[in-house]
Design an enzyme around this catalytic site. Structure first.
Site, PDB file in Angstrom:
ATOM      1  N   HIS A  47      -1.740  -6.284   6.063  1.00 57.46           N
ATOM      2  CA  HIS A  47      -1.911  -7.207   4.711  1.00 57.46           C
ATOM      3  C   HIS A  47      -1.183  -6.776   3.223  1.00 57.46           C
ATOM      4  CE1 HIS A  47      -4.500  -6.399   1.240  1.00 57.46           C
ATOM      5  NE2 HIS A  47      -5.448  -6.605   2.329  1.00 57.46           N
ATOM      6  N   GLN A 103      -2.402   2.112   1.705  1.00 60.14           N
ATOM      7  CA  GLN A 103      -0.819   1.994   0.751  1.00 60.14           C
ATOM      8  C   GLN A 103      -0.452   2.924   1.376  1.00 60.14           C
ATOM      9  OE1 GLN A 103      -1.002   0.311  -2.279  1.00 60.14           O
ATOM     10  NE2 GLN A 103      -2.958  -0.271  -1.959  1.00 60.14           N
ATOM     11  N   ASN A 122      -3.885   3.558  -5.078  1.00 60.46           N
ATOM     12  CA  ASN A 122      -3.987   2.374  -5.226  1.00 60.46           C
ATOM     13  C   ASN A 122      -3.097   2.054  -6.319  1.00 60.46           C
ATOM     14  OD1 ASN A 122      -6.857   3.022  -4.455  1.00 60.46           O
ATOM     15  ND2 ASN A 122      -6.900   1.045  -5.232  1.00 60.46           N
ATOM     16  N   CYS A 162      -9.437  -5.593  -6.618  1.00 62.36           N
ATOM     17  CA  CYS A 162     -10.921  -5.591  -5.773  1.00 62.36           C
ATOM     18  C   CYS A 162     -11.047  -4.803  -7.276  1.00 62.36           C
ATOM     19  CB  CYS A 162     -11.001  -4.178  -5.339  1.00 62.36           C
ATOM     20  SG  CYS A 162      -9.980  -4.496  -3.543  1.00 62.36           S
ATOM     21  N   SER A 174      -5.226  -1.113   7.029  1.00 61.29           N
ATOM     22  CA  SER A 174      -4.671  -2.528   5.760  1.00 61.29           C
ATOM     23  C   SER A 174      -3.295  -3.591   6.644  1.00 61.29           C
ATOM     24  CB  SER A 174      -5.195  -3.348   5.350  1.00 61.29           C
ATOM     25  OG  SER A 174      -5.370  -4.472   5.066  1.00 61.29           O
ATOM     26  N   GLY A 190      -9.131  -3.040   5.908  1.00 62.71           N
ATOM     27  CA  GLY A 190      -9.092  -1.088   5.062  1.00 62.71           C
ATOM     28  C   GLY A 190     -10.588  -0.963   4.492  1.00 62.71           C
ATOM     29  N   THR A 191     -10.878  -1.848   4.298  1.00 63.42           N
ATOM     30  CA  THR A 191     -12.970  -1.456   3.469  1.00 63.42           C
ATOM     31  C   THR A 191     -13.396  -1.904   4.954  1.00 63.42           C
ATOM     32  OG1 THR A 191     -12.218  -3.058   1.413  1.00 63.42           O
ATOM     33  CG2 THR A 191     -14.228  -3.220   2.470  1.00 63.42           C
TER      34      THR A 191
END
Length: 395
Positions: free
Chosen positions: A202, A180, A152, A326, A200, A72-73
């Site tokens: 995960h 999310q 998130n 994070c 993302s 995602g980042t």
């Protein structure tokens, strides 16, 4: 308490065993480089193509609009930086919200140092973007609006369809960080007028290190990682074939189980919220009460430090968070909680619990019982609480 109760699914999820099984052959059997021309690499090319089709179908998109990334980042960075660069001749103004993930906020700050202007739109006390303020922020040189699908930390689901329509009506590109939300909420990129979307694996029981960026056909976003001709020359580097195979399976499982999974998570979440709010005084539920992710419960407990609560919960085998994973090493209060109007001293007492369908109602009760006990102990040691109770006439 000997068992581990995992309630930090917004940070990461357990990789589904079926996902792991789907990945293994691409480590040990089909390990060729998908860019190679020989037949041995054909299964690798096929699983990548199949993953694009599965993901695209889940979004109402086209397979050639799905670009694989490391997560995602990277997807957020790509969407914002490369769009800013590609459209800077039209304008250098970007609009986002104050409660975005730092992958968006820090990217915008990076662009500000390079001559771009960014407007950070406020949210209300529930974390819902102020749409009227967004409309007022639009300028002739606005090239991009980036607003997350769901927060998130506090779980609030934003009015994405309305924001997408505003962007479309004003000929502005619209990006949403759906890290999310994807796999947890139904998303149709055409219905919501989304031009770019980040995700993302995960966060939906897939592997770490793989994500995607949806880019609508016709968007002239430039290459982000230069090197080879992978991802249709927009993102160089050998594809993470095992990760992509795992993401494909994770999306298939998430889409098939979404309705049933969300119902179970909602029951667990609502039970958790109801008990905490009824049994732990001087507590605030953060985020929108109804329009929130089905697995998210975020509380602010007055007169305590969230870090102490987390450490003591960990000692009881309970995995939780005070906000975004994070920023877990930061001593500063959550920017999200400050944005919804919480004073620093209350924001410091936050706790985020994010459930999964694998959790049980018995676990929710054990967690609430432990929270009550720990919060009581911490308040007994707090001079602020003692002073407050004395003023209330309780001491």
């Amino acid at each position: 308490m000997n068992q581990t109760i995992y309630l930090d699914n917004a940070a990461t999820t357990r990789t589904n065993p079926e996902v792991v099984k789907a990945m293994v052959p691409y480590f040990t059997e089909h390990y060729g480089n998908p860019s190679s021309v020989y037949e041995f690499s054909t299964p690798c090319r096929q699983v990548i193509a199949g993953a694009r089709e599965v993901i695209a179908k889940s979004l109402g998109a086209k397979p050639n609009e799905i670009y694989f990334t490391a997560g995602g980042t990277e997807s957020d960075n790509w969407a914002i930086k490369a769009t800013a660069e590609a459209y800077m001749a039209k304008g250098k103004h970007i609009i986002t919200s104050r409660i975005e993930h730092h992958a968006v906020l820090h990217t915008c700050q990076y662009l500000e140092k390079r001559g771009f202007e960014v407007t950070y739109v406020d949210v209300d006390e529930n974390g819902v973007l102020k749409v009227d303020e967004l409309k007022k922020a639009i300028r002739p040189d606005t090239v991009l609006i980036s607003v997350m699908f769901a927060n998130n930390e506090i779980g609030t689901i934003e009015p994405i369809k309305e924001i997408g329509q505003i962007a479309k009506d004003n000929d502005i590109l619209f990006h949403t960080d759906a890290v999310q939300a994807f796999g947890h909420l139904p998303i149709d990129v055409d219905e919501y007028h989304i031009d770019m979307l980040s995700s993302s694996a995960h966060k939906l029981n897939g592997p770490k290190g793989i994500g995607f960026l949806y880019i609508r056909t016709g968007i002239k976003t430039r290459s982000f990682i230069h090197g080879g001709a992978q991802e249709r020359k927009r993102r160089g580097g050998t594809e993470n074939v095992p990760g992509i195979a795992g993401y494909k399976k994770a999306v298939e499982l998430a889409m098939a189980s979404m309705e049933e999974r969300e119902k179970k998570e909602r029951r667990l979440r609502d039970h958790l919220i109801a008990r905490v709010m009824a049994e732990v005084p001087y507590t605030r539920l953060n985020g929108h009460r109804m329009r929130r992710l089905s697995n998210n419960a975020n509380f602010a407990f007055q007169f305590i430090e969230g870090e102490s609560l987390l450490i003591m919960l960990d000692g009881s085998g309970i995995c939780a968070s005070s906000g975004s994973a994070c920023t877990s090493g930061s001593l500063d209060p959550s920017h999200v909680l400050l944005a919804i109007g919480l004073p620093h001293e209350i924001a410091h007492g936050s706790l985020r619990l994010t459930v999964s369908a694998e959790n049980t109602m018995e676990e929710m009760d054990l967690v609430v019982d432990r929270i009550k006990e720990i919060v009581g102990k911490l308040r007994d040691m707090s001079p602020l609480y003692e002073d407050f109770m004395r003023k209330q006439g309780s001491f």
